[in-house]
Motif scaffolding. Structure first.
Motif, PDB file in Angstrom:
ATOM      1  N   ILE A  69       0.913  -1.154   0.000  1.00  0.00           N
ATOM      2  CA  ILE A  69       0.000   0.000   0.000  1.00  0.00           C
ATOM      3  C   ILE A  69       0.942   1.192   0.000  1.00  0.00           C
ATOM      4  CG2 ILE A  69      -1.648   1.319   1.396  1.00  0.00           C
ATOM      5  CD1 ILE A  69      -2.982  -1.123   0.251  1.00  0.00           C
ATOM      6  N   HIS A  70       1.084   1.835  -1.160  1.00  0.00           N
ATOM      7  CA  HIS A  70       2.123   2.863  -1.235  1.00  0.00           C
ATOM      8  C   HIS A  70       1.692   4.032  -2.115  1.00  0.00           C
ATOM      9  CE1 HIS A  70       4.014   1.307  -5.182  1.00  0.00           C
ATOM     10  NE2 HIS A  70       2.931   0.604  -4.973  1.00  0.00           N
ATOM     11  N   ALA A  87      -2.876   8.695  -3.317  1.00  0.00           N
ATOM     12  CA  ALA A  87      -2.466   7.393  -2.798  1.00  0.00           C
ATOM     13  C   ALA A  87      -1.954   7.501  -1.359  1.00  0.00           C
ATOM     14  CB  ALA A  87      -1.402   6.779  -3.701  1.00  0.00           C
ATOM     15  N   GLU A  90      -4.833   7.722   1.002  1.00  0.00           N
ATOM     16  CA  GLU A  90      -5.455   6.400   1.177  1.00  0.00           C
ATOM     17  C   GLU A  90      -4.590   5.503   2.068  1.00  0.00           C
ATOM     18  OE1 GLU A  90      -8.587   5.560   0.147  1.00  0.00           O
ATOM     19  OE2 GLU A  90      -8.623   7.685  -0.388  1.00  0.00           O
ATOM     20  N   ARG A  91      -3.281   5.569   1.863  1.00  0.00           N
ATOM     21  CA  ARG A  91      -2.363   4.770   2.700  1.00  0.00           C
ATOM     22  C   ARG A  91      -2.578   5.092   4.180  1.00  0.00           C
ATOM     23  NH1 ARG A  91       4.010   6.097   2.620  1.00  0.00           N
ATOM     24  NH2 ARG A  91       3.221   7.753   3.976  1.00  0.00           N
ATOM     25  N   VAL A 103      -3.152  -3.746   7.401  1.00  0.00           N
ATOM     26  CA  VAL A 103      -2.173  -2.890   6.714  1.00  0.00           C
ATOM     27  C   VAL A 103      -1.123  -2.431   7.721  1.00  0.00           C
ATOM     28  CG1 VAL A 103      -1.877  -0.781   5.349  1.00  0.00           C
ATOM     29  CG2 VAL A 103      -3.954  -2.148   5.091  1.00  0.00           C
ATOM     30  N   ASP A 173       6.783   2.812   3.839  1.00  0.00           N
ATOM     31  CA  ASP A 173       5.505   2.652   3.151  1.00  0.00           C
ATOM     32  C   ASP A 173       4.685   1.633   3.952  1.00  0.00           C
ATOM     33  OD1 ASP A 173       4.482   4.109   0.956  1.00  0.00           O
ATOM     34  OD2 ASP A 173       6.172   3.493  -0.286  1.00  0.00           O
ATOM     35  N   ASP A 178      -2.746  -9.023   0.079  1.00  0.00           N
ATOM     36  CA  ASP A 178      -3.758  -8.480  -0.836  1.00  0.00           C
ATOM     37  C   ASP A 178      -5.026  -9.337  -0.936  1.00  0.00           C
ATOM     38  OD1 ASP A 178      -2.345 -10.456  -2.171  1.00  0.00           O
ATOM     39  OD2 ASP A 178      -1.673  -9.189  -3.811  1.00  0.00           O
ATOM     40  N   THR A 381      -3.768   0.598  -4.108  1.00  0.00           N
ATOM     41  CA  THR A 381      -3.851   1.541  -2.987  1.00  0.00           C
ATOM     42  C   THR A 381      -5.050   2.478  -3.101  1.00  0.00           C
ATOM     43  OG1 THR A 381      -1.446   1.453  -2.832  1.00  0.00           O
ATOM     44  CG2 THR A 381      -2.528   3.298  -1.720  1.00  0.00           C
ATOM     45  N   THR A 382      -5.429   2.833  -4.334  1.00  0.00           N
ATOM     46  CA  THR A 382      -6.503   3.826  -4.513  1.00  0.00           C
ATOM     47  C   THR A 382      -7.844   3.169  -4.874  1.00  0.00           C
ATOM     48  OG1 THR A 382      -5.766   4.145  -6.791  1.00  0.00           O
ATOM     49  CG2 THR A 382      -4.935   5.704  -5.164  1.00  0.00           C
TER      50      THR A 382
END
Length: 570
Positions: A69-70, A87, A90-91, A103, A173, A178, A381-382
């Motif tokens: 997630i970056h 992004a 969102e992270r 996460v 990060d 996933d 990520t988005t």
């Protein structure tokens, strides 16, 4: 309070029956991260929502990513500030609010090869990355970057060749599993009222004039067709977007191309480092990512126009990654160190350029015909932003007032209460008789739903034992995957609900029979079906191993297709 989100066989049957019974507001096709996110977005706006998936949750791209997630540090170089800012926001949301159980922060070391200018250039990029993260309002929780001398960098990552760097930068990060994330997303959507069914393939669309008014779906487990009527359908099928569009003879305004990325999994002891690594290659960047008792090394970026369901890693792909990572390692890796290999396809919006690494990672939403919305492109990520845009577009066609997106404030199931449980993990270990490391492992996979897994152990203490051939996982987790998480086949459990298929040298074949026998009572399998599941899994592993010995994509693809598709109940 939202209802519990159990995805067992009975719930799947009931969900299909309810979808066939009444007209839905929104039917989402495809349960990768974008489709699952879209179903959650629609359900939390009060829309009557359905979700269908031809194979398993996240069976395509969303289980085969770099698990990061970056913000996309390299998009800064492309001056795509908007994408990076989005992004990074969102992270932060995922780490702090939406999924703290799934996460986690992860450090990366970026070795510097040139004195002076490179530290200034790369350092200003990473400083901008951190600044954008903080300014997004969701930057807390991750340490800021730091500059390291060569000596300090080699203390942090003794695996590096002394002559491979003059110094380094370290930044943070985040990462997740996933496929587990997507399964949790589907369960959250169901908790808010969505109906969801996997192994349910769309075989045609229902039309009235030019309007799409529903879909004909095939229940692959029972071999029957069902009509589901919906006021709006969202096509979220990723690299299959064009195939799905062809069912209505509409390719739409854009075209999705597939780019293959492969990853290697090696045991932790093969690379001596306390941090992940990010390395430059002539085409892209290469990550060495901590992954429990392993490292994930990836990725490649090559055009792919062969079988989309089972992209194959060739011998050339594996050599490419080994060659690049070995260029900085003091003790090089060999083929024998590679425990697992997986290949995935990124859905890229086709542009003018031929090089896939230049194609857009941004997403597009379109409404090619009335009643059908298409969402494609983007990055993992988005996904939440893509889902919001897709539902906003669908709402235009509903001709009614619908609430705005609320998913920024909707934690995934298992997030609520996770931190308190984490703080009390020693007591939890004492109460259950499990080692505290085992409890931590369970909490980071299920969050506050861990009690559901532990209840299975209370009812049958034998489920508290590790699964044979895969000590990291409890037998209870296999049963839970079938009873609560929608696993329909052995492959689902060994490849996606757990990561046994890439975390063991035998690729899960030693665990296959025991796992199938644990699933059998939940799914109503007899001995013949257990044999069939094990045989199918063994053939799949054999075909993948064979493909990884082939010199190029075409021969690798042919070898991978040697294994038949999983057979449903006889």
């Amino acid at each position: 309070m939202v209802r519990t989100a159990t995805l067992g066989p009975a719930e799947r049957t009931a969900a299909l029956a309810r979808m066939a019974e009444r007209e839905l507001d929104v039917l989402v096709v495809g349960a990768g991260v974008v489709g699952a996110g879209t179903a959650l977005d629609a359900a939390t706006r009060g829309l009557v929502t359905g979700l269908v998936e031809a194979r398993d949750w996240a069976a395509g791209t969303s289980s085969r990513s770099s698990k990061l997630i970056h913000g996309g540090l390299r998009y800064l170089e492309m001056l795509d500030f908007a994408l990076v800012r989005e992004a990074l926001k969102e992270r932060g949301l995922l780490l702090q609010r939406l999924a703290p159980h799934l996460v986690k922060p992860v450090p990366f070391l970026y070795p510097l090869e040139h004195r002076g200018w490179e530290r200034l250039y790369a350092g200003s990029g990473v400083a901008l990355y951190d600044a954008m993260s903080v300014s997004s309002g969701h930057g807390r929780g991750l340490p800021l970057h730091r500059h390291l001398t060569r000596r300090h960098a080699l203390r942090v990552a003794p695996c590096l060749r002394k002559d491979a760097l003059v110094g380094a930068l370290q930044y943070y990060d985040a990462q997740m599993d996933d496929a587990r994330y997507v399964t949790t997303l589907v369960r959250t959507a169901v908790a808010y009222g969505a109906e969801a069914a996997n192994r349910t393939r769309v075989v045609g669309f229902l039309r009235e004039g030019e309007r799409v008014v529903g879909a004909r779906v095939r229940d692959l487990e029972q071999g029957r067709d069902i009509e589901i009527r919906a006021r709006q359908i969202v096509n979220a099928t990723g690299v299959w977007t064009d195939d799905t569009q062809q069912l209505i003879a509409e390719r739409g305004q854009f075209h999705v191309r597939a780019s293959k990325g492969i990853h290697l999994v090696v045991p932790k002891d093969r690379i001596h480092s306390t941090t992940g690594l990010i390395l430059r290659t002539e085409k892209s960047v290469l990550f060495v990512i901590p992954w429990g008792r392993h490292w994930i090394i990836g990725t490649t970026d090559t055009d792919w126009d062969l079988d989309k369901a089972h992209p194959a890693a060739s011998s050339a792909d594996i050599d490419y990654l080994l060659e690049h990572v070995n260029s900085v390692l003091a003790v090089p890796l060999t083929r024998d160190d590679v425990q697992g290999v997986y290949a995935g396809l990124r859905p890229l919006l086709a542009g003018e350029s031929d090089a896939t690494s230049k194609l857009s990672r941004e997403h597009t939403v379109a409404h090619p015909v009335p009643g059908l919305v298409v969402v494609a492109g983007g990055k993992y990520t988005t996904y939440r932003v893509m889902a919001k845009d897709a539902v906003d577009e669908a709402v235009h066609g509903l001709a009614q007032r619908v609430a705005d997106c609320v998913t920024e404030d909707v934690p995934l199931v298992g997030a609520e209460g996770y931190r308190a449980l984490w703080n009390a993990r020693a007591q939890l270990a004492q109460r259950t008789g499990l080692h505290v490391a085992r409890v931590e492992h369970l909490l980071n996979r299920y969050g506050s739903l861990v009690d559901e897994v532990l209840d299975l152990v209370t009812a049958d203490p034998s489920l508290g034992r590790p699964l044979g051939g895969a000590e990291d996982y409890l037998r209870a987790e296999v049963v839970y995957a079938a009873s609560h998480e929608g696993a329909r086949h052995l492959d689902d459990v060994l490849t996606r609900r757990t990561r046994i298929s890439i975390e063991t040298f035998d690729r899960g074949t030693r665990s296959a029979r025991e796992a199938a026998e644990l699933m059998a009572p939940v799914l109503g399998w007899d001995g013949a079906q257990v044999d069939k599941e094990v045989e199918h899994y063994e053939k799949r592993v054999e075909a993948e191993r064979e493909s990884q010995l082939q010199p190029d994509d075409r021969t690798a693809d042919a070898a991978r297709l040697g294994a038949p598709e999983v057979q449903p109940l006889g």
